[in-house]
Scaffold this motif. Structure first.
Motif, PDB file in Angstrom:
ATOM      1  N   UNK A  57       0.808  -1.227   0.000  1.00 37.87           N
ATOM      2  CA  UNK A  57       0.000   0.000   0.000  1.00 37.87           C
ATOM      3  C   UNK A  57       0.843   1.281   0.000  1.00 37.87           C
ATOM      4  N   UNK A  58       1.904   1.384   0.830  1.00 38.18           N
ATOM      5  CA  UNK A  58       2.668   2.644   0.830  1.00 38.18           C
ATOM      6  C   UNK A  58       3.398   2.937  -0.470  1.00 38.18           C
ATOM      7  N   UNK A  59       3.671   1.904  -1.276  1.00 36.10           N
ATOM      8  CA  UNK A  59       4.442   2.146  -2.497  1.00 36.10           C
ATOM      9  C   UNK A  59       3.577   2.124  -3.750  1.00 36.10           C
ATOM     10  N   UNK A 119      -5.173   3.249  -5.071  1.00 33.70           N
ATOM     11  CA  UNK A 119      -5.373   3.809  -6.412  1.00 33.70           C
ATOM     12  C   UNK A 119      -6.856   4.097  -6.656  1.00 33.70           C
ATOM     13  N   UNK A 120      -7.717   3.206  -6.150  1.00 33.91           N
ATOM     14  CA  UNK A 120      -9.158   3.438  -6.298  1.00 33.91           C
ATOM     15  C   UNK A 120      -9.556   4.763  -5.658  1.00 33.91           C
ATOM     16  N   UNK A 121      -9.013   5.044  -4.481  1.00 32.85           N
ATOM     17  CA  UNK A 121      -9.337   6.287  -3.787  1.00 32.85           C
ATOM     18  C   UNK A 121      -8.889   7.494  -4.599  1.00 32.85           C
ATOM     19  N   UNK A 122      -7.691   7.431  -5.167  1.00 28.58           N
ATOM     20  CA  UNK A 122      -7.182   8.554  -5.962  1.00 28.58           C
ATOM     21  C   UNK A 122      -8.033   8.771  -7.207  1.00 28.58           C
ATOM     22  N   UNK A 130      -2.274   6.875   0.224  1.00 29.00           N
ATOM     23  CA  UNK A 130      -1.649   5.572   0.484  1.00 29.00           C
ATOM     24  C   UNK A 130      -1.210   5.452   1.946  1.00 29.00           C
ATOM     25  N   UNK A 131      -0.574   6.502   2.457  1.00 25.77           N
ATOM     26  CA  UNK A 131      -0.130   6.468   3.858  1.00 25.77           C
ATOM     27  C   UNK A 131      -1.317   6.377   4.812  1.00 25.77           C
TER      28      UNK A 131
END
Length: 517
Positions: free
Chosen positions: A60-62, A116-119, A394-395
């Motif tokens: 997730x962080x990367x 990515x879905x959130x973005x 992501x964070x």
């Protein structure tokens, strides 16, 4: 992109996020079935959960870096296909370690389906409608973990455990096809520099070691196991050096500098606590319902259903409150107080607590979590530049997952200690000097004698009945303590809301409302 295509894309990526979040908890109720079918111990089978969690927290962080390096469209669709293929292979697994391996790979693919879905959802709305985006994505964040155990229980009870993985296949194919048609690269693509292999290695080793310690520590008596000691040292060294390294180099794989945003830092801390509450409550409640109250998996799922429905309305209300200018901190505070009240009520349950009463109590949990989801998600990225939103999202998502891992680890350890303490306390009252306990034992002895057993056998069976009663009451008391502990942790986090309020006023964060989408 026309409005219809835009709405389909939003629904598609939210569906992908729901699918990923469901798989975090869907296997929980099927572990015993897997264990028996694959000829593995329950301890080995628990790695099915652990491996997925480790992969998720590593990747997730990367996701922001991988999206930039591989192209967001390629990375996202590739992750969906990897997740779907590994879901099929999990269902086909003929041995426990084959299943564990493909669960890990499934978790690698699933990491992109959240961040990515959130973005993508956020990009479909202007800055002033960030509240709308947060509410829509919040539906997925809330629904996924909530219905996971319910869906897993229904499938396991009525079909077979491989179907908890096969159900992902048609959804994954549809999502991949729609994203292939509708998803585009962002207008401004970030520059991609050389790969920060050192950062990736430190993150993978550190988070992998930490997650293993959290997942396996209670099972293996924590630091009594040498490998737990070594993994703790490795996790501490790797993560500390990871932070130093990422802040030192110019092009880190995880841009920790976005945490200079005090708004993001405070929101991430609150998200950690929220993740702790969300995952521990959805972990404890089905266990209590099935093991202590003898509910079936389907009945347990029905306990959660009314709250889940009302939570959808609460998400809407949360957005409307933001639209009217209500401070997000007030909404978050309301969510915290409702969740604290839920835990307080659950800490007073008995073995005679009815399904209706538990359902009513779960409504407070559902509404509290729903009120937290929208303002926290929006608050986390509200002060970030558009180029930093993927990394901030992501964070923040990683903090939710880590909160869940920490919470379940803390709860399991606490349950084990409280179970032993309550059992010793209750057993100490079963003595020849205790008139009440002796009367109860004699009643059981007479009952078994009436069934045709001799005095010795009747006494032995009576003592076994008493032991079962002690064990069940001890378990109930320990679960009550666990709910109370989670409520106290939420109460201790309330001062963070004061900092959030000050920062919100300072930045004049404008989290706009839910519009009619």
């Amino acid at each position: 992109m026309n409005p219809i295509q835009r709405q389909v894309l939003i629904l598609t990526v939210i569906l992908a996020a729901i699918m990923e979040l469901i798989d975090i908890s869907i296997v929980n109720v099927a572990l015993s079935h897997m264990s028996g079918n694959l000829g593995a111990t329950l301890e080995d089978t628990s790695w099915v959960i652990t491996s997925y969690a480790i992969a998720n927290v590593i990747i997730i962080p990367i996701t922001s870096f991988l999206s930039a390096k591989l192209g967001r469209r390629n990375y996202y669709i590739g992750s969906i296909l990897l997740f779907t293929f590994c879901s099929f292979m999990c269902g086909q697994a003929s041995g426990i370690w084959m299943l564990v391996f493909f669960r890990f790979m499934q978790g690698i693919g699933g990491g992109a389906l959240l961040s990515v879905s959130q973005v993508v959802v956020f990009e479909q709305f202007p800055k002033e409608k960030m509240g709308t985006a947060s509410a829509l994505f919040g539906i997925g964040v809330f629904i996924g973990p909530t219905i996971g155990p319910t869906l897993g229980g229904f499938i396991t009870e009525n079909y077979d455990w491989p179907w908890i993985f096969y159900i992902n296949i048609p959804i994954g194919i549809v999502v991949a096809c729609l994203c292939y048609v509708l998803l585009r690269e962002p207008a401004s693509k970030p520059l991609v520099h050389k790969v920060d292999w050192t950062g990736i290695a430190l993150l993978a080793i550190g988070v992998g070691a930490l997650q293993t310690v959290l997942e396996r520590g209670e099972i293996d008596d924590w630091f009594e196991a040498r490998y737990i000691v070594w993994l703790s040292v490795i996790a501490a060294f790797s993560l500390i050096y990871f932070v130093f390294w990422e802040l030192k180099i110019d092009n880190p794989v995880v841009n920790l500098r976005v945490l200079k945003s005090k708004t993001l830092s405070i929101a991430a801390a609150l998200t950690f606590i929220t993740g702790l509450g969300m995952f521990t409550s959805i972990y404890l409640t089905p266990v209590v319902a099935q093991r202590l109250l003898n509910f079936s998996p389907t009945q347990t799922g029905l306990l959660l259903f009314p709250g889940a429905i009302l939570a959808l309305f609460a998400l809407r209300i949360s957005g409307l409150l933001l639209q009217k200018g209500t401070s997000p901190v007030l909404i978050i505070g309301g969510g915290f107080l409702l969740f604290i009240y839920f835990n307080w009520r659950m800490s007073g349950m008995t073995l005679n607590t009815s399904a209706a009463e538990i359902t009513f109590t779960l409504i407070f949990r559902a509404i509290g979590m729903a009120l937290l989801t929208v303002p926290l998600t929006a608050l986390a990225v509200s002060s970030l530049e558009p180029k930093d939103i993927p990394q901030g999202a992501a964070l923040n998502n990683m903090m939710r997952q880590l909160g869940g891992s920490f919470g379940i680890s803390i709860v399991n350890t606490y349950l084990a200690h409280r179970l032993a303490a309550h059992r010793n306390e209750l057993a100490s009252h079963i003595t020849a000097d205790n008139v009440i306990s002796m009367e109860r034992i004699n009643t059981y002895i007479r009952y078994f004698q009436q069934k045709g057993f001799g005095l010795a056998d009747a006494h032995l069976r009576a003592m076994k009945v008493m032991e079962n009663i002690v064990n069940k009451q001890s378990a109930l008391l320990s679960y009550r303590d666990a709910f109370l502990l989670v409520g106290i942790l939420f109460a201790l986090a309330l001062p963070l809301l004061v900092l959030a309020a000050r920062q919100s006023n300072k930045k004049k964060v404008d989290l706009a409302a839910i519009s009619d989408h």
